[in-house]
Enzyme design. Sequence first.
Site, short mmCIF file in Angstrom:
data_model
loop_
_atom_site.label_atom_id
_atom_site.label_comp_id
_atom_site.label_asym_id
_atom_site.label_seq_id
_atom_site.Cartn_x
_atom_site.Cartn_y
_atom_site.Cartn_z
N ASP A 283 -40.22 -30.16 102.70
CA ASP A 283 -39.08 -31.07 102.50
C ASP A 283 -38.57 -31.47 103.87
OD1 ASP A 283 -36.89 -32.45 101.67
OD2 ASP A 283 -35.79 -30.72 100.91
N THR B 197 -37.84 -34.18 107.29
CA THR B 197 -37.40 -35.50 107.74
C THR B 197 -38.66 -36.34 107.99
OG1 THR B 197 -37.15 -34.29 109.82
CG2 THR B 197 -35.15 -35.01 108.76
N ASP C 231 -30.63 -28.86 103.63
CA ASP C 231 -29.47 -29.17 102.78
C ASP C 231 -29.35 -28.25 101.58
OD1 ASP C 231 -31.14 -30.50 100.59
OD2 ASP C 231 -31.66 -31.70 102.33
N GLN D 88 -30.43 -32.52 116.65
CA GLN D 88 -30.26 -33.82 116.01
C GLN D 88 -28.77 -34.09 115.75
OE1 GLN D 88 -32.78 -33.37 112.54
NE2 GLN D 88 -31.94 -31.34 112.13
#
Length: 285
Positions: free
Chosen positions: A165, A167, A95, A40
Amino acid sequence: MTPPDKIEPLDLWYLEKFSENWGLSLRIKGGIHSAFSGLQRIDILETEEFGRLLLLDSAIMLTEKDEFTYHEMLVHVPLFTHPSPQRVLVIGGGDGGTLREVTRHPQVKEVTHVEIDEEVIRVSKEFFPQLSPGFYDPRVNLKVTDGIRFLKECSPKSYDIILVDSTDPKGPAEGLFTPQFYKDCHNALKEGGILTVQAGSPYFQQDLMARVHKAFRKLFPIARVYLSGVITYGGMWAFALGSKKYDPLQGPSRASKGLPLKYYTPHIHKGAFILPKYIEELLGL
Ligand code: SAM
């Protein structure tokens, strides 16, 4: 024409389109990092008001200013519902924000973190150090692999909590929103286990939210949807929670007072499950 004494910065704005007709715009100071990971596109921008902004494939993942409104609610609602969350699995969340919140719980003995893209972790460690402490916690065991495959191969009854968690349901994350994936999560949960996933926007992803809740209702005796306000996700954001035994509506099982939190409180824990009428209708409640 006389040259100006000072060149003012350009008026740059990043526009995230939530639909064809509606979006959110953030004023940008400049770009910090742009790369393609192989999976990505990853961009980090400096905004005027929201601190640093992380984009994956040009979709907002987080800003420094409001990430707590998402991460605290994804994590603490299930972890405080469970009386003894010892083994936790996090899928996605490269993240680090979710790990940071999970590792605040002293009861947690082991966290398995499954992220498909190691480059998201690397740039987050470098550019978002305040989200990163969980990466260095000795209880955390990182596996860089596909969460869908990981759960398929997972031993039954392994975890107290599974947090997804991810996308949005596109590309590698598509399979994280399927009934089969939720079934694999259910199998991987222990007797009193809880699964919590981000379930999209109750404004512009209504079908997704309803679909996830429907799948949870088929699998779990206790299936609930709760909300947080995440301003850079366009307002309210939904989470779906499936529990084998413990009902989040009973409130937190332990005190959260000692933790340095900014959003989650015992009142928010209960209040987040009070849904507007149109959302109740969308969910068939
Ligand atoms: N809170 C964010 C949101 O809702 O926009 C999600 C943040 S987090 C950065 C999402 C992570 O999920 C990304 O790092 C991505 O690489 C990861 N991911 C996507 N599909 C995955 C999969 N199949 N297995 C494991 N991780 C995955």
